[in-house]
Design a protein around this motif. Structure first.
Motif, PDB file in Angstrom:
ATOM      1  N   THR A  66       0.820  -1.213   0.000  1.00 26.06           N
ATOM      2  CA  THR A  66       0.000   0.000   0.000  1.00 26.06           C
ATOM      3  C   THR A  66       0.852   1.260   0.000  1.00 26.06           C
ATOM      4  O   THR A  66       0.329   2.358  -0.033  1.00 26.06           O
ATOM      5  N   SER A  67       2.180   1.118   0.060  1.00 26.75           N
ATOM      6  CA  SER A  67       3.041   2.305   0.066  1.00 26.75           C
ATOM      7  C   SER A  67       3.113   2.911  -1.339  1.00 26.75           C
ATOM      8  O   SER A  67       3.026   2.222  -2.340  1.00 26.75           O
ATOM      9  N   ILE A  68       3.282   4.201  -1.380  1.00 22.50           N
ATOM     10  CA  ILE A  68       3.366   4.932  -2.643  1.00 22.50           C
ATOM     11  C   ILE A  68       4.790   4.799  -3.183  1.00 22.50           C
ATOM     12  O   ILE A  68       5.761   4.898  -2.449  1.00 22.50           O
ATOM     13  N   ASP A  69       4.911   4.589  -4.470  1.00 21.03           N
ATOM     14  CA  ASP A  69       6.213   4.479  -5.113  1.00 21.03           C
ATOM     15  C   ASP A  69       6.865   5.859  -5.134  1.00 21.03           C
ATOM     16  O   ASP A  69       6.379   6.776  -5.789  1.00 21.03           O
ATOM     17  N   ARG A  70       7.984   6.016  -4.435  1.00 22.63           N
ATOM     18  CA  ARG A  70       8.661   7.312  -4.316  1.00 22.63           C
ATOM     19  C   ARG A  70       9.563   7.626  -5.506  1.00 22.63           C
ATOM     20  O   ARG A  70      10.145   8.692  -5.563  1.00 22.63           O
ATOM     21  N   THR A  71       9.698   6.697  -6.439  1.00 25.99           N
ATOM     22  CA  THR A  71      10.558   6.971  -7.592  1.00 25.99           C
ATOM     23  C   THR A  71       9.924   7.983  -8.528  1.00 25.99           C
ATOM     24  O   THR A  71      10.612   8.603  -9.323  1.00 25.99           O
ATOM     25  N   TYR A  72       8.619   8.160  -8.446  1.00 30.07           N
ATOM     26  CA  TYR A  72       7.927   9.138  -9.286  1.00 30.07           C
ATOM     27  C   TYR A  72       7.381  10.251  -8.396  1.00 30.07           C
ATOM     28  O   TYR A  72       6.197  10.489  -8.321  1.00 30.07           O
ATOM     29  N   GLN A  73       8.279  10.932  -7.733  1.00 35.23           N
ATOM     30  CA  GLN A  73       7.896  12.016  -6.838  1.00 35.23           C
ATOM     31  C   GLN A  73       7.672  13.284  -7.659  1.00 35.23           C
ATOM     32  O   GLN A  73       8.419  13.569  -8.593  1.00 35.23           O
ATOM     33  N   LEU A  74       6.646  14.041  -7.307  1.00 32.29           N
ATOM     34  CA  LEU A  74       6.358  15.301  -7.979  1.00 32.29           C
ATOM     35  C   LEU A  74       6.723  16.459  -7.059  1.00 32.29           C
ATOM     36  O   LEU A  74       6.506  16.398  -5.848  1.00 32.29           O
ATOM     37  N   PHE A  75       7.265  17.512  -7.663  1.00 29.63           N
ATOM     38  CA  PHE A  75       7.707  18.681  -6.913  1.00 29.63           C
ATOM     39  C   PHE A  75       6.853  19.886  -7.278  1.00 29.63           C
ATOM     40  O   PHE A  75       6.433  20.050  -8.414  1.00 29.63           O
ATOM     41  N   THR A  76       6.632  20.743  -6.307  1.00 22.30           N
ATOM     42  CA  THR A  76       5.833  21.949  -6.510  1.00 22.30           C
ATOM     43  C   THR A  76       6.724  23.097  -6.972  1.00 22.30           C
ATOM     44  O   THR A  76       7.951  22.987  -6.983  1.00 22.30           O
ATOM     45  N   VAL A  77       6.098  24.207  -7.337  1.00 22.42           N
ATOM     46  CA  VAL A  77       6.840  25.418  -7.702  1.00 22.42           C
ATOM     47  C   VAL A  77       7.679  25.873  -6.508  1.00 22.42           C
ATOM     48  O   VAL A  77       8.832  26.271  -6.674  1.00 22.42           O
ATOM     49  N   LYS A  78       7.125  25.778  -5.311  1.00 22.91           N
ATOM     50  CA  LYS A  78       7.869  26.158  -4.105  1.00 22.91           C
ATOM     51  C   LYS A  78       9.127  25.306  -3.948  1.00 22.91           C
ATOM     52  O   LYS A  78      10.189  25.814  -3.589  1.00 22.91           O
ATOM     53  N   ASP A  79       9.018  24.010  -4.229  1.00 20.28           N
ATOM     54  CA  ASP A  79      10.194  23.137  -4.161  1.00 20.28           C
ATOM     55  C   ASP A  79      11.270  23.591  -5.145  1.00 20.28           C
ATOM     56  O   ASP A  79      12.460  23.590  -4.828  1.00 20.28           O
ATOM     57  N   LEU A  80      10.842  23.984  -6.360  1.00 23.38           N
ATOM     58  CA  LEU A  80      11.809  24.441  -7.362  1.00 23.38           C
ATOM     59  C   LEU A  80      12.448  25.770  -6.979  1.00 23.38           C
ATOM     60  O   LEU A  80      13.621  25.992  -7.279  1.00 23.38           O
ATOM     61  N   THR A  81      11.688  26.642  -6.320  1.00 28.77           N
ATOM     62  CA  THR A  81      12.282  27.910  -5.889  1.00 28.77           C
ATOM     63  C   THR A  81      13.415  27.660  -4.908  1.00 28.77           C
ATOM     64  O   THR A  81      14.442  28.334  -4.955  1.00 28.77           O
ATOM     65  N   GLU A  82      13.242  26.674  -4.038  1.00 26.47           N
ATOM     66  CA  GLU A  82      14.299  26.335  -3.081  1.00 26.47           C
ATOM     67  C   GLU A  82      15.460  25.632  -3.776  1.00 26.47           C
ATOM     68  O   GLU A  82      16.623  25.896  -3.469  1.00 26.47           O
TER      69      GLU A  82
END
Length: 94
Positions: free
Chosen positions: A3-19
């Motif tokens: 039931t765990s989510i596959d972390r290999t396809y993680q999505l990043f937000t605009v805030k994550d990219l700013t950092e």
């Protein structure tokens, strides 16, 4: 079944990219439009995958030009000698 989510396809937000890129939020939006950055739109939200971030990085990477040898065919004897020694010092062909 896991039931765990596959972390290999993680999505990043605009805030994550700013950092990550150390730029402002408006810069992220502006460059996304001007340079055609790859992204995923979910309604009003924008997300970036690791593959998108790698592509963005490759689009904006600047490779410094290769250093060229100085010409030893022109100029005075003194300037030719200087150019020869410069080329030898920097491991360049004459």
């Amino acid at each position: 079944m896991s039931t765990s989510i596959d972390r290999t396809y993680q999505l990043f937000t605009v805030k994550d990219l700013t950092e990550l890129f150390q730029v402002s939020r408006s810069t992220i939006y502006r460059l996304r439009e001007r340079q055609g950055w790859p992204h995923i739109e979910m309604g009003n939200e924008i997300r970036f995958s690791l593959a998108h971030i790698a592509a963005i990085h490759a689009m904006n990477e600047i490779v410094p030009p290769k250093k060229q040898a100085r010409s030893t065919k022109i100029g005075t004897a003194r300037s030719r000698a200087y150019s020869r020694s410069y080329n030898i010092r920097n491991g360049l062909k004459e």
